[in-house]
Design a protein around this motif. Structure first.
Motif, PDB file in Angstrom:
ATOM      1  N   TYR A  75      -4.325   6.274  -0.024  1.00 27.51           N
ATOM      2  CA  TYR A  75      -5.036   7.151   0.912  1.00 27.51           C
ATOM      3  C   TYR A  75      -5.604   8.371   0.185  1.00 27.51           C
ATOM      4  O   TYR A  75      -6.758   8.757   0.375  1.00 27.51           O
ATOM      5  CB  TYR A  75      -4.090   7.583   2.026  1.00 27.51           C
ATOM      6  CG  TYR A  75      -4.700   8.467   3.079  1.00 27.51           C
ATOM      7  CD1 TYR A  75      -5.692   7.996   3.925  1.00 27.51           C
ATOM      8  CD2 TYR A  75      -4.267   9.783   3.235  1.00 27.51           C
ATOM      9  CE1 TYR A  75      -6.251   8.809   4.902  1.00 27.51           C
ATOM     10  CE2 TYR A  75      -4.811  10.603   4.209  1.00 27.51           C
ATOM     11  CZ  TYR A  75      -5.803  10.110   5.038  1.00 27.51           C
ATOM     12  OH  TYR A  75      -6.357  10.922   6.001  1.00 27.51           O
ATOM     13  N   ILE A  96       0.843  -1.189   0.000  1.00 31.79           N
ATOM     14  CA  ILE A  96       0.000   0.000   0.000  1.00 31.79           C
ATOM     15  C   ILE A  96       0.884   1.245   0.000  1.00 31.79           C
ATOM     16  O   ILE A  96       1.986   1.230   0.560  1.00 31.79           O
ATOM     17  CB  ILE A  96      -0.938  -0.012   1.228  1.00 31.79           C
ATOM     18  CG1 ILE A  96      -2.071   0.977   1.049  1.00 31.79           C
ATOM     19  CG2 ILE A  96      -0.181   0.233   2.515  1.00 31.79           C
ATOM     20  CD1 ILE A  96      -3.195   0.777   2.058  1.00 31.79           C
ATOM     21  N   THR A  97       0.427   2.303  -0.669  1.00 34.26           N
ATOM     22  CA  THR A  97       1.182   3.550  -0.742  1.00 34.26           C
ATOM     23  C   THR A  97       0.296   4.706  -0.297  1.00 34.26           C
ATOM     24  O   THR A  97      -0.913   4.544  -0.109  1.00 34.26           O
ATOM     25  CB  THR A  97       1.665   3.830  -2.181  1.00 34.26           C
ATOM     26  OG1 THR A  97       0.543   4.235  -2.991  1.00 34.26           O
ATOM     27  CG2 THR A  97       2.332   2.595  -2.783  1.00 34.26           C
ATOM     28  N   PHE A  98       0.896   5.881  -0.165  1.00 35.69           N
ATOM     29  CA  PHE A  98       0.079   7.009   0.276  1.00 35.69           C
ATOM     30  C   PHE A  98      -0.903   7.463  -0.797  1.00 35.69           C
ATOM     31  O   PHE A  98      -1.873   8.157  -0.516  1.00 35.69           O
ATOM     32  CB  PHE A  98       0.944   8.172   0.791  1.00 35.69           C
ATOM     33  CG  PHE A  98       1.693   8.964  -0.243  1.00 35.69           C
ATOM     34  CD1 PHE A  98       1.060   9.978  -0.952  1.00 35.69           C
ATOM     35  CD2 PHE A  98       3.047   8.737  -0.456  1.00 35.69           C
ATOM     36  CE1 PHE A  98       1.758  10.741  -1.875  1.00 35.69           C
ATOM     37  CE2 PHE A  98       3.755   9.494  -1.373  1.00 35.69           C
ATOM     38  CZ  PHE A  98       3.103  10.499  -2.091  1.00 35.69           C
ATOM     39  N   ILE A 106      -1.546   3.363   5.853  1.00 37.88           N
ATOM     40  CA  ILE A 106      -0.459   3.463   4.867  1.00 37.88           C
ATOM     41  C   ILE A 106       0.910   3.461   5.540  1.00 37.88           C
ATOM     42  O   ILE A 106       1.933   3.608   4.871  1.00 37.88           O
ATOM     43  CB  ILE A 106      -0.608   4.716   3.980  1.00 37.88           C
ATOM     44  CG1 ILE A 106      -0.589   5.997   4.812  1.00 37.88           C
ATOM     45  CG2 ILE A 106      -1.893   4.624   3.154  1.00 37.88           C
ATOM     46  CD1 ILE A 106      -0.576   7.267   3.967  1.00 37.88           C
TER      47      ILE A 106
END
Length: 275
Positions: free
Chosen positions: A86, A81-83, A97
């Motif tokens: 978000y 998962i990455t920002f 994240i």
């Protein structure tokens, strides 16, 4: 018309700065940038985070190299998962994240290589994610590793950060980019921190810093603006070797000259860091 647009843009920048300033947090925000690519900025950031973590500071690292994220490589992890997940609304809680690295006290907020996000370059989405992290008040220090250049993404992170550290080398083009950075932020900030990589000695970096100051004075930049020299890291094969092995040289070669030099930079960073 151009002046009108510029004035409007500056109002948005001021609003973004104000929103960050009003957040009650003990987390100190540092943006690490370079202007020119290839100077070792991300390697600097990862190893600085390790030294800070080893000193007991709880550190978050935001990989803000939009489209060319590589901090996960330096930490030798593969975030799922990455920002951007978000930002895109795929996850609701900013804590989702956060990715724990193999190193004590260091949390990564990963970026995403090859990601294009130009459609929202001026919407301050990056300011908002930084604010959301700061509001948690869970970290002592938040390090933002920007991409190369002075594009809109980089400028947004520079604008909201009270502490900006420029990493450079003695290469003329790299120094030109640092001066451009200094010229740009001197209109609304009072200082820039600078550290040198691949530089023969502390004195070499110190002398070049003084030359940049003299050039700024000659060109009548803001007389109240301060360029603060933190130190230099000399050339070492150990840095390249650990990088290829996806390890941090500050950990693998704790007593090496380069690690001692970087520890001095970290000490000076801590002493000059603003809230």
């Amino acid at each position: 018309m151009f002046n009108k647009i510029s004035a409007q843009a500056q109002k948005l920048v001021n609003l973004a700065n104000k929103s960050t300033d009003n957040i009650k947090t003990n987390t100190k925000l540092v943006t690490i940038t370079s202007g020119k690519g290839g100077v070792g900025k991300s390697t600097f950031t990862a190893n600085i985070s390790y030294i800070l973590g080893s000193l007991g500071y709880k550190v978050a690292v935001l990989d803000a190299d939009i489209g060319l994220a590589n901090m996960q490589v330096l930490y030798n992890i593969k975030p799922e998962i990455t920002f951007f997940d978000y930002i895109d609304g795929k996850v609701d809680n900013v804590k989702d994240i956060f990715v724990q690295t193999p190193y004590e006290n260091i949390t990564l907020i990963a970026g995403k290589s090859g990601y294009e996000y130009s459609s929202k370059a001026t919407s301050f989405v990056f300011t908002r994610i930084v604010n959301d992290i700061l509001k948690l008040d869970e970290f002592d220090i938040l390090l933002i590793d920007t991409g190369a250049g002075l594009n809109e993404y980089v400028k947004e992170f520079l604008d909201i950060s009270p502490n900006v550290l420029a990493v450079t080398t003695t290469d003329p083009s790299a120094l030109t980019d640092v001066y451009a950075l200094m010229k740009m932020i001197s209109s609304y900030k009072d200082s820039l921190l600078i550290a040198f990589n691949h530089t023969k000695s502390y004195q070499t970096g110190q002398a070049i810093t003084e030359s940049i100051k003299n050039l700024a004075q000659k060109n009548r930049l803001n007389s109240n603006f301060m360029l603060k020299y933190l130190g230099s890291v000399s050339m070492s094969q150990n840095i390249a070797t650990t990088g290829r092995l996806r390890k941090l040289f500050a950990k693998e070669f704790d007593g090496d000259q380069t690690t001692l030099e970087l520890r001095l930079i970290v000490d000076n960073l801590l002493n000059n860091m603003k809230v």
